[in-house]
Design a protein around this motif. Structure first.
Motif, mmCIF file in Angstrom:
data_model
loop_
_atom_site.group_PDB
_atom_site.id
_atom_site.type_symbol
_atom_site.label_atom_id
_atom_site.label_comp_id
_atom_site.label_asym_id
_atom_site.label_seq_id
_atom_site.Cartn_x
_atom_site.Cartn_y
_atom_site.Cartn_z
ATOM 1 N N GLU A 1 0.826 -1.203 0.000
ATOM 2 C CA GLU A 1 0.000 0.000 0.000
ATOM 3 C C GLU A 1 0.863 1.257 0.000
ATOM 4 O OE1 GLU A 1 -2.422 -0.430 3.450
ATOM 5 O OE2 GLU A 1 -3.987 -1.556 2.400
ATOM 6 N N GLN A 2 1.981 1.213 0.768
ATOM 7 C CA GLN A 2 2.863 2.369 0.825
ATOM 8 C C GLN A 2 3.526 2.626 -0.523
ATOM 9 O OE1 GLN A 2 5.507 1.652 4.087
ATOM 10 N NE2 GLN A 2 3.941 2.001 5.635
ATOM 11 N N VAL A 3 3.948 1.564 -1.210
ATOM 12 C CA VAL A 3 4.582 1.708 -2.522
ATOM 13 C C VAL A 3 3.576 2.248 -3.524
ATOM 14 C CG1 VAL A 3 5.618 0.459 -4.453
ATOM 15 C CG2 VAL A 3 6.369 -0.018 -2.125
ATOM 16 N N SER A 4 2.382 1.664 -3.562
ATOM 17 C CA SER A 4 1.382 2.139 -4.516
ATOM 18 C C SER A 4 0.938 3.550 -4.148
ATOM 19 C CB SER A 4 0.192 1.186 -4.591
ATOM 20 O OG SER A 4 -0.498 1.155 -3.367
ATOM 21 N N GLY A 5 0.927 3.866 -2.855
ATOM 22 C CA GLY A 5 0.593 5.211 -2.409
ATOM 23 C C GLY A 5 1.620 6.228 -2.878
ATOM 24 N N ARG A 6 2.897 5.860 -2.798
ATOM 25 C CA ARG A 6 3.962 6.761 -3.282
ATOM 26 C C ARG A 6 3.856 6.957 -4.782
ATOM 27 N NH1 ARG A 6 7.194 4.266 0.871
ATOM 28 N NH2 ARG A 6 7.774 2.614 -0.573
ATOM 29 N N ALA A 7 3.556 5.884 -5.511
ATOM 30 C CA ALA A 7 3.409 5.997 -6.973
ATOM 31 C C ALA A 7 2.239 6.913 -7.314
ATOM 32 C CB ALA A 7 3.221 4.618 -7.595
ATOM 33 N N ALA A 8 1.150 6.763 -6.572
ATOM 34 C CA ALA A 8 -0.014 7.627 -6.802
ATOM 35 C C ALA A 8 0.330 9.076 -6.477
ATOM 36 C CB ALA A 8 -1.197 7.153 -5.964
ATOM 37 N N THR A 9 1.112 9.287 -5.417
ATOM 38 C CA THR A 9 1.517 10.640 -5.040
ATOM 39 C C THR A 9 2.383 11.256 -6.127
ATOM 40 O OG1 THR A 9 1.384 10.128 -2.695
ATOM 41 C CG2 THR A 9 2.742 12.017 -3.308
ATOM 42 N N VAL A 10 3.307 10.495 -6.670
ATOM 43 C CA VAL A 10 4.171 10.993 -7.748
ATOM 44 C C VAL A 10 3.320 11.345 -8.965
ATOM 45 C CG1 VAL A 10 5.968 10.324 -9.397
ATOM 46 C CG2 VAL A 10 6.258 9.826 -6.964
ATOM 47 N N LYS A 11 2.387 10.496 -9.321
ATOM 48 C CA LYS A 11 1.501 10.748 -10.467
ATOM 49 C C LYS A 11 0.655 11.993 -10.205
ATOM 50 C CE LYS A 11 -0.597 9.728 -14.321
ATOM 51 N NZ LYS A 11 0.035 9.975 -15.594
ATOM 52 N N THR A 12 0.137 12.113 -9.001
ATOM 53 C CA THR A 12 -0.669 13.276 -8.647
ATOM 54 C C THR A 12 0.173 14.549 -8.713
ATOM 55 O OG1 THR A 12 -2.109 11.963 -7.228
ATOM 56 C CG2 THR A 12 -2.063 14.331 -6.807
ATOM 57 N N GLN A 13 1.405 14.484 -8.202
ATOM 58 C CA GLN A 13 2.291 15.651 -8.263
ATOM 59 C C GLN A 13 2.557 16.052 -9.707
ATOM 60 O OE1 GLN A 13 5.530 14.084 -5.843
ATOM 61 N NE2 GLN A 13 5.155 15.678 -4.321
ATOM 62 N N GLU A 14 2.790 15.073 -10.568
ATOM 63 C CA GLU A 14 3.047 15.361 -11.985
ATOM 64 C C GLU A 14 1.834 16.020 -12.634
ATOM 65 O OE1 GLU A 14 4.552 15.736 -15.808
ATOM 66 O OE2 GLU A 14 5.605 15.460 -13.922
ATOM 67 N N LEU A 15 0.654 15.478 -12.390
ATOM 68 C CA LEU A 15 -0.561 16.067 -12.974
ATOM 69 C C LEU A 15 -0.791 17.475 -12.436
ATOM 70 C CD1 LEU A 15 -3.010 13.021 -12.969
ATOM 71 C CD2 LEU A 15 -1.871 14.064 -14.936
ATOM 72 N N ASN A 16 -0.583 17.668 -11.143
ATOM 73 C CA ASN A 16 -0.741 19.003 -10.559
ATOM 74 C C ASN A 16 0.260 19.983 -11.153
ATOM 75 O OD1 ASN A 16 -2.884 18.254 -8.950
ATOM 76 N ND2 ASN A 16 -1.627 17.913 -7.129
ATOM 77 N N ALA A 17 1.494 19.541 -11.338
ATOM 78 C CA ALA A 17 2.517 20.416 -11.936
ATOM 79 C C ALA A 17 2.146 20.768 -13.374
ATOM 80 C CB ALA A 17 3.883 19.739 -11.893
ATOM 81 N N ARG A 18 1.650 19.793 -14.129
ATOM 82 C CA ARG A 18 1.225 20.070 -15.511
ATOM 83 C C ARG A 18 0.108 21.113 -15.537
ATOM 84 N NH1 ARG A 18 1.283 15.544 -19.757
ATOM 85 N NH2 ARG A 18 3.229 14.487 -19.341
ATOM 86 N N ARG A 19 -0.889 20.923 -14.683
ATOM 87 C CA ARG A 19 -2.018 21.863 -14.628
ATOM 88 C C ARG A 19 -1.552 23.250 -14.202
ATOM 89 N NH1 ARG A 19 -5.179 17.476 -11.393
ATOM 90 N NH2 ARG A 19 -5.982 16.247 -13.108
ATOM 91 N N PHE A 20 -0.703 23.279 -13.182
ATOM 92 C CA PHE A 20 -0.199 24.540 -12.644
ATOM 93 C C PHE A 20 0.539 25.326 -13.730
ATOM 94 C CE2 PHE A 20 3.014 27.141 -10.627
ATOM 95 C CZ PHE A 20 2.314 27.754 -9.591
#
Length: 158
Positions: free
Chosen positions: A77-96
């Motif tokens: 769960e922690q590994v998949s959570g980190r991957a989701a966080t990285v993906k979320t950060q990337e999408l947020n950076a793209r939008r920003f």
């Protein structure tokens, strides 16, 4: 009547990479006469600096940071959570960065059309002698005025 899905890739800015948006911003600034366009990054802070119309400008941007979960889970769960966080950060950076590119385009278009000046559109980001921006100088004055309820006194330094 046709409706536009606000979750589409285009409207969210997901389809534009951070690099593409930054390149667009640089081309737009240079196309409007800016010189010495520079990008820098330190942690979650990003800065764009440029010269135009006899002024130096510096815009410091703080990218939104995702909330960090402190809940303990198993390792998978922690590994998949980190991957989701990285993906979320990337999408947020793209939008920003896409939103910032659009805002920059709007400011430059207003200046080009004579609706405003470049300096008035980027006034908060004009670098003053002493290397502080207008917003750096005025934020505490504005905050104090709201706290006190009194009109601030703005005086020119001798």
């Amino acid at each position: 009547m046709t409706t536009i899905d606000s979750r589409s890739y285009y409207t969210r800015g997901d389809s534009f990479s951070v690099g593409a948006s930054r390149e667009h911003i640089e081309r737009a600034l240079v196309g409007s006469g800016a010189t010495e366009v520079r990008f820098s990054q330190r942690g979650h802070l990003n800065a764009i600096a440029f010269r135009a119309d006899g002024r130096q400008f510096r815009i410091v941007l703080s990218l939104p940071q995702p909330r960090v979960s402190t809940a303990a889970g198993d390792e998978l769960e922690q590994v998949s959570g980190r991957a989701a966080t990285v993906k979320t950060q990337e999408l947020n950076a793209r939008r920003f960065w896409h939103a910032f590119a659009l805002a920059t385009d709007a400011k430059l278009a207003a200046a080009a059309a004579g609706v405003a000046t470049l300096e008035s559109e980027f006034l908060a980001h004009v670098v003053l002698p002493g290397n502080r921006t207008v917003i750096d100088e005025l934020e505490p004055v504005i905050a104090s005025a709201y706290r006190s309820g009194q009109r601030p006194t703005l005086t020119a330094a001798p």
